[in-house]
Design a protein around this motif. Structure first.
Motif, PDB file in Angstrom:
ATOM      1  N   ALA A  74      -5.146  12.715  17.145  1.00  0.00           N
ATOM      2  CA  ALA A  74      -4.568  12.011  18.289  1.00  0.00           C
ATOM      3  C   ALA A  74      -4.368  12.947  19.485  1.00  0.00           C
ATOM      4  O   ALA A  74      -4.361  12.492  20.630  1.00  0.00           O
ATOM      5  N   SER A  75      -4.205  14.230  19.246  1.00  0.00           N
ATOM      6  CA  SER A  75      -4.018  15.227  20.312  1.00  0.00           C
ATOM      7  C   SER A  75      -2.863  14.872  21.248  1.00  0.00           C
ATOM      8  O   SER A  75      -2.965  15.062  22.457  1.00  0.00           O
ATOM      9  N   GLY A  76      -1.806  14.302  20.704  1.00  0.00           N
ATOM     10  CA  GLY A  76      -0.629  13.996  21.508  1.00  0.00           C
ATOM     11  C   GLY A  76      -0.737  12.765  22.377  1.00  0.00           C
ATOM     12  O   GLY A  76       0.120  12.512  23.208  1.00  0.00           O
ATOM     13  N   ASP A  77      -1.789  11.972  22.218  1.00  0.00           N
ATOM     14  CA  ASP A  77      -1.991  10.777  23.040  1.00  0.00           C
ATOM     15  C   ASP A  77      -2.074   9.548  22.148  1.00  0.00           C
ATOM     16  O   ASP A  77      -2.926   9.451  21.271  1.00  0.00           O
ATOM     17  N   ARG A  78      -1.196   8.588  22.389  1.00  0.00           N
ATOM     18  CA  ARG A  78      -1.181   7.404  21.523  1.00  0.00           C
ATOM     19  C   ARG A  78      -2.410   6.515  21.699  1.00  0.00           C
ATOM     20  O   ARG A  78      -2.709   5.739  20.820  1.00  0.00           O
ATOM     21  N   GLU A  79      -3.112   6.643  22.802  1.00  0.00           N
ATOM     22  CA  GLU A  79      -4.359   5.880  22.957  1.00  0.00           C
ATOM     23  C   GLU A  79      -5.389   6.354  21.930  1.00  0.00           C
ATOM     24  O   GLU A  79      -6.060   5.553  21.301  1.00  0.00           O
ATOM     25  N   ASN A  80      -5.500   7.673  21.768  1.00  0.00           N
ATOM     26  CA  ASN A  80      -6.394   8.221  20.748  1.00  0.00           C
ATOM     27  C   ASN A  80      -5.963   7.767  19.360  1.00  0.00           C
ATOM     28  O   ASN A  80      -6.793   7.415  18.517  1.00  0.00           O
ATOM     29  N   LEU A  81      -4.661   7.778  19.115  1.00  0.00           N
ATOM     30  CA  LEU A  81      -4.132   7.359  17.816  1.00  0.00           C
ATOM     31  C   LEU A  81      -4.442   5.893  17.546  1.00  0.00           C
ATOM     32  O   LEU A  81      -4.856   5.534  16.443  1.00  0.00           O
ATOM     33  N   LYS A  82      -4.274   5.047  18.543  1.00  0.00           N
ATOM     34  CA  LYS A  82      -4.537   3.615  18.357  1.00  0.00           C
ATOM     35  C   LYS A  82      -6.003   3.355  18.039  1.00  0.00           C
ATOM     36  O   LYS A  82      -6.324   2.472  17.256  1.00  0.00           O
ATOM     37  N   ILE A  83      -6.887   4.128  18.635  1.00  0.00           N
ATOM     38  CA  ILE A  83      -8.319   3.983  18.328  1.00  0.00           C
ATOM     39  C   ILE A  83      -8.573   4.327  16.862  1.00  0.00           C
ATOM     40  O   ILE A  83      -9.283   3.604  16.160  1.00  0.00           O
ATOM     41  N   ILE A 112       7.537   8.567  37.127  1.00  0.00           N
ATOM     42  CA  ILE A 112       7.700   8.599  35.678  1.00  0.00           C
ATOM     43  C   ILE A 112       6.667   9.549  35.095  1.00  0.00           C
ATOM     44  O   ILE A 112       5.459   9.318  35.200  1.00  0.00           O
ATOM     45  N   ALA A 113       7.147  10.642  34.493  1.00  0.00           N
ATOM     46  CA  ALA A 113       6.252  11.599  33.845  1.00  0.00           C
ATOM     47  C   ALA A 113       6.027  11.154  32.404  1.00  0.00           C
ATOM     48  O   ALA A 113       6.972  10.776  31.712  1.00  0.00           O
ATOM     49  N   VAL A 114       4.773  11.181  31.979  1.00  0.00           N
ATOM     50  CA  VAL A 114       4.442  10.810  30.599  1.00  0.00           C
ATOM     51  C   VAL A 114       3.781  12.006  29.926  1.00  0.00           C
ATOM     52  O   VAL A 114       2.648  12.346  30.194  1.00  0.00           O
ATOM     53  N   TYR A 115       4.561  12.633  29.075  1.00  0.00           N
ATOM     54  CA  TYR A 115       4.103  13.832  28.396  1.00  0.00           C
ATOM     55  C   TYR A 115       3.452  13.460  27.074  1.00  0.00           C
ATOM     56  O   TYR A 115       3.585  12.342  26.584  1.00  0.00           O
ATOM     57  N   GLU A 116       2.779  14.438  26.484  1.00  0.00           N
ATOM     58  CA  GLU A 116       2.137  14.215  25.192  1.00  0.00           C
ATOM     59  C   GLU A 116       3.181  13.802  24.163  1.00  0.00           C
ATOM     60  O   GLU A 116       4.315  14.265  24.185  1.00  0.00           O
ATOM     61  N   ASP A 117       2.773  12.913  23.270  1.00  0.00           N
ATOM     62  CA  ASP A 117       3.665  12.489  22.194  1.00  0.00           C
ATOM     63  C   ASP A 117       3.840  13.615  21.196  1.00  0.00           C
ATOM     64  O   ASP A 117       2.897  14.347  20.893  1.00  0.00           O
ATOM     65  N   SER A 118       5.026  13.719  20.649  1.00  0.00           N
ATOM     66  CA  SER A 118       5.286  14.718  19.609  1.00  0.00           C
ATOM     67  C   SER A 118       4.733  14.200  18.286  1.00  0.00           C
ATOM     68  O   SER A 118       4.432  13.006  18.129  1.00  0.00           O
ATOM     69  N   SER A 119       4.617  15.075  17.323  1.00  0.00           N
ATOM     70  CA  SER A 119       4.156  14.678  15.988  1.00  0.00           C
ATOM     71  C   SER A 119       5.087  13.628  15.396  1.00  0.00           C
ATOM     72  O   SER A 119       4.634  12.702  14.712  1.00  0.00           O
ATOM     73  N   ARG A 120       6.373  13.747  15.667  1.00  0.00           N
ATOM     74  CA  ARG A 120       7.345  12.769  15.163  1.00  0.00           C
ATOM     75  C   ARG A 120       7.086  11.381  15.754  1.00  0.00           C
ATOM     76  O   ARG A 120       7.137  10.380  15.042  1.00  0.00           O
ATOM     77  N   ASP A 121       6.808  11.320  17.076  1.00  0.00           N
ATOM     78  CA  ASP A 121       6.518  10.031  17.713  1.00  0.00           C
ATOM     79  C   ASP A 121       5.265   9.403  17.121  1.00  0.00           C
ATOM     80  O   ASP A 121       5.230   8.205  16.825  1.00  0.00           O
ATOM     81  N   LEU A 122       4.234  10.223  16.945  1.00  0.00           N
ATOM     82  CA  LEU A 122       2.984   9.723  16.377  1.00  0.00           C
ATOM     83  C   LEU A 122       3.184   9.272  14.926  1.00  0.00           C
ATOM     84  O   LEU A 122       2.632   8.249  14.511  1.00  0.00           O
ATOM     85  N   MET A 123       3.992  10.002  14.174  1.00  0.00           N
ATOM     86  CA  MET A 123       4.280   9.641  12.788  1.00  0.00           C
ATOM     87  C   MET A 123       4.981   8.285  12.734  1.00  0.00           C
ATOM     88  O   MET A 123       4.669   7.444  11.887  1.00  0.00           O
TER      89      MET A 123
END
Length: 186
Positions: free
Chosen positions: A165-174, A128-139
């Motif tokens: 967030a730099s495309g990573d939801r972990e950064n966004l959650k913080i 399972i490849a996990v790519y950076e989240d798009s701006s839409r996903d983060l929004m």
């Protein structure tokens, strides 16, 4: 076998015992593993770093092979894996441990990586490849968070969160956790 991260669900978990999550998005890896594997799991979960696992492989493999009276199932999560672990994983796969789920987490693996090739070609293995989240996903994540917690933010602040967030939801959650804590105190 290659599985898209957005297609991955509880039904797919029952088909495999070996998983390779590779890519930059640590937050998405953590979210998938927590929600799908660990949330309602009643067995033992062991977490290792690749170097420790390789250094203690005999002990760990013998623990895997010995059945405990108190544990039905195990989940083993090995982080920061590289091609160095390939021989050990191959050895474990040949022993066909049915009561154990092994999850490998890696940074970006090149297409020519032997570990990635193994997991993509074999039908009993899941890649399972996990790519950076798009701006839409983060929004979407931000909007849901703000609605649930009844917090109002300007569009400028939301855009700043997305860029941090730099495309990573972990950064966004913080960052969202900081906003939540600030909203409680004020």
């Amino acid at each position: 076998m290659i599985i898209k991260h957005f297609e991955f669900n509880k039904e797919k978990v029952d088909k495999f015992n070996y998983y390779l999550f590779h890519g930059k998005n640590e937050g998405l890896k953590k979210e998938i593993i927590d929600k799908i594997f660990i949330k309602n799991f009643d067995g033992k979960v062991d977490k290792y770093e690749e170097n420790y696992f390789i250094g203690n492989k005999e002990t760990i493999i013998s623990e895997l092979l010995s059945k405990s009276l108190f544990e039905n199932k195990k989940i083993i999560i090995i982080s920061r894996v590289t091609d160095k672990i390939l021989k050990i994983i191959d050895e474990i796969i040949k022993k066909s441990l049915d009561d154990c789920i092994i999850i490998l987490k890696s940074e970006i693996l090149e297409k020519k990586s032997k570990l990635r090739q193994l997991f993509e070609k074999e039908k009993i293995l899941a890649s399972i490849a996990v790519y950076e989240d798009s701006s839409r996903d983060l929004m979407r994540i931000i909007t849901k968070f703000l609605d649930i917690n009844k917090i109002r933010l300007s569009q400028e602040s939301i855009n700043l969160l997305i860029s941090r967030a730099s495309g990573d939801r972990e950064n966004l959650k913080i960052e969202l956790e900081k906003i939540y804590n600030y909203s409680i105190t004020n």
